[in-house]
Design an enzyme around this catalytic site. Structure first.
Site, PDB file in Angstrom:
ATOM      1  N   LYS A   1      35.159  52.837  35.494  1.00 35.30           N
ATOM      2  CA  LYS A   1      33.981  52.000  35.261  1.00 35.30           C
ATOM      3  C   LYS A   1      33.763  51.032  36.430  1.00 35.30           C
ATOM      4  O   LYS A   1      34.731  50.514  36.998  1.00 35.30           O
ATOM      5  CB  LYS A   1      34.223  51.207  33.969  1.00 35.30           C
TER       6      LYS A   1
ATOM      7  N   LYS B   1      33.263  44.169  37.844  1.00 33.15           N
ATOM      8  CA  LYS B   1      32.952  43.059  38.747  1.00 33.15           C
ATOM      9  C   LYS B   1      34.201  42.503  39.411  1.00 33.15           C
ATOM     10  O   LYS B   1      34.113  41.831  40.420  1.00 33.15           O
ATOM     11  CB  LYS B   1      32.160  41.965  38.025  1.00 33.15           C
TER      12      LYS B   1
ATOM     13  N   LYS C   1      46.486  40.440  30.537  1.00 32.93           N
ATOM     14  CA  LYS C   1      46.328  39.220  31.340  1.00 32.93           C
ATOM     15  C   LYS C   1      47.665  38.531  31.563  1.00 32.93           C
ATOM     16  O   LYS C   1      47.858  37.908  32.602  1.00 32.93           O
ATOM     17  CB  LYS C   1      45.340  38.251  30.672  1.00 32.93           C
TER      18      LYS C   1
END
Ligand code: TRP
Length: 334
Positions: free
Chosen positions: A197, A200, A115
Site C-alpha cells: 500500500k 505516507k 509501535k
C-alpha cells in the site's frame, strides 16, 4: 442527538504529508458524507504525542492538516472540523474509559505491538492506552459510523467492546459505532513496490505521491514508477505496477479500464506514465492553490478551529456530563 441524522466521526493525525492514496481513497469522498451524516473530523494532536514530536512541527502540521482538509473540499459550514486538544472532554472521557478497559485487551492491539517495537526506547503508557482515547473521541459524539482504514478496524472494535461493557453497567449511555472501511478497489499502491500500500510514512519518497507535491515532482515520480517488462497498457494479473497506474488514472479521470486500454493502444509504458502524472498534477493543482491560500491565512484557520471546538464541545459535553452523572460524580450547576 441530531434529529435523526446519523453521526460520522473520524480522527486524522496532524501530518501534512497526505498522499494521493488518502485523497482518492478517502478525503475526496468525505464531502459527500455530509449529505447523509452529521460529520466530525478531528485533528488528533493528543494521539500524536504518543510518539515524540518536535513542538514547532506539530503546531505547523496541525494548521496544515486543517487547511488541507478544507482545500480538499471539506466545508466547515457543513462539517465540524476541530482540534482534539481544544476540546477537553476527549481527555476527560479518555480517563474514565481507562477504568473500563482491561490491560489484557489493550495488550492484544497489533498497532501497540508494532509501535512499541518501532519505538523501543519510548514505550509510554499513552502508547498503550491510545485506543482508549480513540474510543473517547468516537463515543463522545454518539457516533454511528467511523470511516477508517483497515489498520484501524481493531481500534474501532475495542471501542465497541468498551462501549458495550459500559452500557451493560450503565444502560443507554453510548451508541455502538460501526467501522466503515473503504472498498479495496480504491487502494492505491506504492510506486516502487506495487504490491504494498502507498504509505505516507514510507522512507522512499519516490514511492509516494503527496497531495502537496509540485507538478515536476509528480511527473518525475510517475516516470520512475516500477512496472513489468511488458509493453502493453492492459489490466492483468501479475502486472501490479501497471494495474496501480491504471487505477490512479481511472480514479482521476473517471474512465474505465477498457477505455484506458483503448486510449493507450499502440503506445508504450512511457507515454502512459507521463499521462498519469499529468492528470494527477492537473487534478491536484486547484487543491494546492486553495491550500496555499488557506495556510497563509492563520487568522482564518484559527477562527475555524475556534468555531469547530465550540461546536464539538457542545455535543461532547452533553455526553460527558451524562457519563459523569451515571458514575456518581457530583455535578454542581452555575
Ligand atoms: N488512530 C487513527 C489513525 O491513526 C486516528 C484516530 C484517532 C481516529 N481517533 C480516531 C480515527 C477516532 C477514527 C476515529 O488513523
Amino acid at each position: 442527538m441530531f434529529q435523526n441524522q446519523p453521526v460520522s466521526f473520524s480522527g486524522v493525525q496532524p501530518s501534512g504529508n497526505l498522499t494521493i492514496g488518502n485523497y482518492l481513497g478517502a478525503i475526496r469522498n468525505f464531502s459527500h458524507f455530509s449529505e447523509n451524516y452529521k460529520c466530525f473530523y478531528c485533528v488528533v494532536d493528543e494521539h500524536a504525542i504518543t510518539v515524540r514530536q518536535v513542538p514547532a512541527e506539530l503546531r505547523r502540521r496541525t494548521y496544515e492538516t486543517l487547511a488541507l482538509y478544507m482545500a480538499c473540499g471539506l466545508d466547515p459550514e457543513k462539517n465540524t472540523l476541530y482540534v482534539q486538544s481544544q476540546v477537553p472532554a476527549h481527555a476527560e472521557l479518555g480517563w474514565i474509559l481507562n477504568c473500563f478497559t482491561m490491560f489484557g485487551e489493550l495488550s492484544r492491539m497489533t498497532q501497540f505491538k508494532d509501535k512499541s517495537a518501532k519505538h523501543a526506547d519510548n514505550i509510554n503508557a499513552g502508547l498503550f492506552t491510545y485506543p482508549v482515547l480513540m474510543a473517547a473521541d468516537i463515543l463522545l459524539y454518539q457516533t454511528d459510523v467511523v470511516p477508517v482504514g483497515i489498520d484501524q478496524k481493531q481500534h474501532v472494535e475495542i471501542c465497541r467492546d468498551i462501549a458495550t461493557r459500559f452500557n451493560q453497567l450503565y444502560p443507554d449511555t453510548f451508541t455502538i459505532p460501526e467501522p466503515v472501511i473503504p472498498k479495496s478497489g480504491m487502494k492505491i499502491m506504492s510506486l516502487a513496490e506495487p504490491t504494498k500500500k502507498m504509505s505516507k510514512s514510507d522512507e522512499n519518497t519516490n514511492a509516494v505521491v503527496y497531495i502537496l507535491d509540485d507538478r515536476d515532482t509528480i511527473i518525475r515520480k510517475f516516470k520512475r514508477a516500477v512496472t513489468d517488462s511488458g509493453t502493453e497498457v492492459r489490466y492483468a494479473e501479475g502486472k501490479d505496477g501497471i494495474n496501480n497506474l491504471m487505477t490512479i488514472y481511472a480514479s482521476f479521470t473517471g474512465k474505465t479500464f477498457e477505455e484506458i486500454e483503448r486510449e493507450f493502444e499502440g503506445k508504450g509504458y512511457g507515454d502512459f506514465k507521463l499521462a498519469v502524472g499529468e492528470v494527477c498534477a492537473d487534478a491536484l493543482a486547484p487543491v494546492q492553490d486553495t491550500f496555499k491560500r488557506y495556510i497563509s491565512d492563520k487568522a482564518m484557520l484559527e477562527a475555524q478551529m475556534k468555531k469547530g471546538a465550540q461546536e464539538a464541545s457542545y455535543y461532547a459535553n452533553r455526553t460527558l456530563s451524562k457519563v459523569q452523572k451515571k458514575l456518581g460524580f457530583v455535578q454542581v450547576r452555575g
